[in-house]
Scaffold this active site. Structure first.
Site, short mmCIF file in Angstrom:
data_model
loop_
_atom_site.label_atom_id
_atom_site.label_comp_id
_atom_site.label_asym_id
_atom_site.label_seq_id
_atom_site.Cartn_x
_atom_site.Cartn_y
_atom_site.Cartn_z
N GLY B 81 0.91 -1.29 0.02
CA GLY B 81 -0.10 0.19 -0.08
C GLY B 81 0.78 1.21 -0.01
O GLY B 81 0.45 2.35 -0.64
N THR B 82 2.00 1.24 0.73
CA THR B 82 2.98 2.50 0.71
C THR B 82 3.35 2.80 -0.50
O THR B 82 3.27 3.88 -0.88
CB THR B 82 3.88 2.13 1.88
OG1 THR B 82 3.26 1.80 3.05
CG2 THR B 82 4.95 3.37 2.15
N ASN B 160 -7.34 4.03 9.58
CA ASN B 160 -7.00 2.87 9.98
C ASN B 160 -7.19 2.75 11.40
O ASN B 160 -7.50 1.61 12.01
CB ASN B 160 -5.88 2.45 9.73
CG ASN B 160 -4.73 3.89 9.89
OD1 ASN B 160 -5.08 4.84 9.32
ND2 ASN B 160 -3.76 3.47 10.62
N GLN B 188 -7.71 0.37 3.85
CA GLN B 188 -8.67 -0.24 4.79
C GLN B 188 -9.92 -0.41 4.17
O GLN B 188 -10.93 -1.32 4.71
CB GLN B 188 -8.62 0.74 5.97
CG GLN B 188 -7.50 0.91 6.76
CD GLN B 188 -6.89 -0.51 7.39
OE1 GLN B 188 -7.73 -1.41 7.71
NE2 GLN B 188 -5.74 -0.58 8.07
N GLY B 209 -2.39 -5.94 -0.28
CA GLY B 209 -2.81 -7.34 -0.32
C GLY B 209 -3.27 -7.88 1.22
O GLY B 209 -3.99 -8.70 1.60
N CYS B 334 3.19 4.42 23.88
CA CYS B 334 4.22 3.51 24.32
C CYS B 334 4.12 2.38 23.52
O CYS B 334 5.43 1.73 23.21
CB CYS B 334 4.13 3.11 25.73
SG CYS B 334 4.42 4.57 26.81
#
Lengths: 284, 395
Positions: B81-82, B160, B188, B209, B334
């Site tokens: 996706g990136t 997301n 998403q 995918g 965190c």
């Protein structure tokens, strides 16, 4: 996923001394909701002035809870003078180890203890009022000042921005202050270096002459002579005045055209390294 | 880890590869390992399998336009996706170099958001459309931002973290009014929401995918026919020169199969899974005081819920859940290694009291009611235990 060791997990899953001590002698709270962690520590002293009960309340991640729990165990039975000496390293030692990015949790423990002791004494807490707020805010996300960054760096011998973020969070969010933190560190350690070298010089020059001579002779014998002997040369120490050492190159070195280089980048460099940078070597 | 049952409620992070998908890709490792670009039949014949996968993906997103050879050329296979997001935005900027301005929402996934920050450093003016406390886009501000200098607008289809669905068609229409291209990160949304690109104004769309039961390492970029395109990765002639690099054959075939399955499971996502999600939310809020659902409740992905638990911190909640085999995520600081709550929660202005204790549950078709009931049963004790330790919890 953090790699917490068994000890940390044990303190997280079975935290010791949760709650608030009734009629506490000292209470300290550090951190806040926006920072994502906070610790409230309370303790009670027995008739001998030793900590007989310590309890905590913590808002934070697993390592923050574990560090708080470890802290309450660590300080049991300590006098306040002893407790004052507790550092974040002592807390980490109880836990065995903490992931680097979680070291600030142990720092929070130390700060809460200091705040609670200050509260007992009726003082304003050091961490609250001198370190935290003195100076200029550098990290706006976590409100960390330059003073706090400097002190954290000195206390823990930190040299990189990443280490600073691990210990006090500064620079850990938007990252816009990272360069400024680097500048602070560069400035700080440069200062420290000059400080420590000039103190080395003062220390050396305050020695009686005989001791200074012996020291220099020892360095020449062990470090310089073997180097020159490889080329069939030698060196004798002739005299010393303040930070100037007078020597006589012998053997091949005496007639060598590169004697000047040998003297400066060989002999002088070794002495600078072993003693202090202001030392000068002259051939007579 | 072996004796406890795994309850996987982190499907917006990644999903299990469907057994059918795994079977479909299996022959392409040790047996049919040829290069689809080869001239011999052993390799070359694999090209038709890739084209079949392209057809399956095209069917899932309703991209039914074929070229004159009968091929679905609007779908380009990528590595994730990136890569699809980066390719789309960079392509728009390089295809019309006179326009510099980029617009995106303030709650984009890092695949788009961090690229925006990087473009700013490289001198491009980037504007971020703000959101309100439910995470809804400020459409008025958006309209003010778009102008004729705008090269591309990139607004995610669904968020997301919150699951919020954004009005991408409306956004695309506004972008087109000013001659700007419109891209959507639909990573998403695809597989959970119906999608019909034939009937859409969207110019480019990214999908991944591993969010829809295909393996990690494969994605796709839809590029509407007729859109000027500049490749991000230069080299061989693969994907008609639009994405160089030997095709990730097995994963592309897997993505095709997963797309085919997703086309059929969308209905289940919006009925059974939505019902389970609602059951989880209702159960948690009924049994845990000061638990709040974050996001646009009426307009969300059917599988996602983001629940804020007041006065405690997300990592400790997740660690306790993990001990029971329950997997979820947190927008808290965190867990990510960063130290602040996610940029999404901050953009929404979620109070710190809740933001640090926000847990995202994201379901898939593999979840059961039994699992959801187990979570509803176990969560109250975890939350109460941590709150008992918190200095901010008022009993």
């Amino acid at each position: 996923m953090w790699d917490y060791n068994d000890k940390v997990m044990d303190h997280f899953l079975h935290p010791r001394n949760v709650g608030e001590v009734k009629d506490a002698d000292g209470v300290g709270q550090v951190g806040n909701m926006s920072c994502g962690d906070a610790l409230k520590l309370s303790f009670k002293l027995d008739k001998d002035g030793k900590i007989c009960e310590a309890k905590f309340q913590t808002f934070g991640c697993a390592s923050a809870i574990a560090s708080s729990s470890a802290l309450t165990e660590l300080i049991q039975g300590m006098t306040l003078a002893e407790a004052e000496e507790v550092t974040n390293k002592n807390i980490v030692d109880v836990l065995g180890d903490l992931p680097e990015a979680k070291l600030h949790c142990s720092v929070m423990g130390m700060e809460a203890l200091q705040a609670a002791i200050a509260n007992y004494r009726g003082e304003e807490s050091d961490t609250e009022h001198e370190d935290e707020h003195a100076g200029r805010i550098v990290c706006k996300c976590f409100s960390v000042t330059d003073t706090k960054i400097r002190n954290t760096a000195i206390d823990n011998n930190l040299h990189t921005v990443e280490e600073i973020t691990d210990y006090c969070k500064a620079g850990g969010a938007c990252g816009s202050c990272l360069e400024e933190i680097q500048d602070i560190l560069d400035g700080l350690w440069k200062e420290k270096k000059t400080e420590s070298t000039s103190s080395k010089q003062t220390e050396f020059l305050s020695l009686p002459l005989i001791q200074r001579v012996l020291k220099v002779q020892e360095i020449i014998d062990s470090e310089v002579k073997p180097m020159l002997e490889q080329d069939g040369g030698g060196i004798d120490l002739i005299d010393m005045k303040d930070n100037v050492v007078f020597v006589k190159l012998t053997g091949h070195c005496a007639s060598c055209p590169s004697a000047g280089v040998t003297l400066k980048s060989g002999v002088e460099a070794v002495l600078k390294d072993c003693l202090f940078p202001e030392i000068v070597v002259e051939n007579v | 880890m072996t004796d406890k049952k795994l309850i996987y409620l982190d499907n917006n992070a990644t999903t299990a590869v469907a057994p059918e998908v795994f079977e479909a890709m299996r022959p392409y490792f040790c047996e049919q390992y040829g290069n689809p670009g080869s001239i011999h039949a052993f390799g070359g014949s694999i090209m038709s399998k890739i084209e079949h996968a392209r057809e399956q993906v095209a069917a899932l997103i309703g991209a039914d336009r074929k070229d004159r050879h009968g091929k679905f050329t609007e779908v380009i296979f990528t590595s994730c996706g990136t890569e699809s997001d980066n390719t789309a935005i960079n392509s728009a900027l390089r295809a019309c170099p006179k326009k510099k301005k980029v617009i995106m929402s303030a709650v984009e996934h890092p695949a788009v958001f961090t690229l925006g920050k990087d473009l700013e450093k490289r001198g491009y003016p980037v504007s971020y459309v703000p959101v309100d406390s439910s995470g809804c886009l400020d459409m008025e501000r958006y309209e003010e931002m778009v102008d004729t200098e705008t090269a591309i607008v990139s607004i995610m289809w669904a968020n997301n973290e919150t699951g919020n669905i954004y009005p991408v068609e409306k956004c695309a229409e506004i972008a087109h009014r000013y001659g700007a291209l419109f891209h959507t990160d639909a990573v998403q949304a695809i597989g959970k929401l119906p999608c019909n690109m034939a009937d859409s104004q969207i110019d480019m769309l990214s999908l991944s995918g591993h969010k829809l039961h295909a393996p990690k390492g494969v994605g796709a970029l839809y590029v509407r026919r007729g859109i000027r395109f500049r490749p991000n990765q230069i080299g061989g002639h693969q994907e008609r020169g639009r994405r160089a690099g030997t095709e990730n054959v097995a994963s592309i075939i897997a993505l095709g199969k997963a797309a085919e399955l997703a086309l059929h499971s969308i209905k289940e996502e919006n009925t059974r899974i939505k019902m389970l999600r609602d059951r989880l939310e209702t159960g948690l809020c009924a049994n845990i005081p000061k638990a709040k659902i974050l996001g646009d409740i009426e307009n969300r992905l059917p599988n996602t819920t983001l629940v804020g638990f007041e006065a405690i911190e997300g990592e400790s909640i997740l660690m306790m859940m993990d001990r029971l085999g329950i997997c979820a995520s947190s927008g808290s600081a965190c867990t990510t290694g960063s130290l602040e709550p996610s940029h999404v929660l901050r953009a929404m202005g979620v109070p710190y009291t809740i933001a640090h204790g926000a847990i995202r549950f994201s379901l898939s078709i593999y979840n059961t009611q039994e699992e959801i009931d187990f979570v509803i049963q176990e969560m109250p004790a975890i939350i109460a235990w941590l709150r008992n330790m918190s200095p901010f919890w008022k009993k």
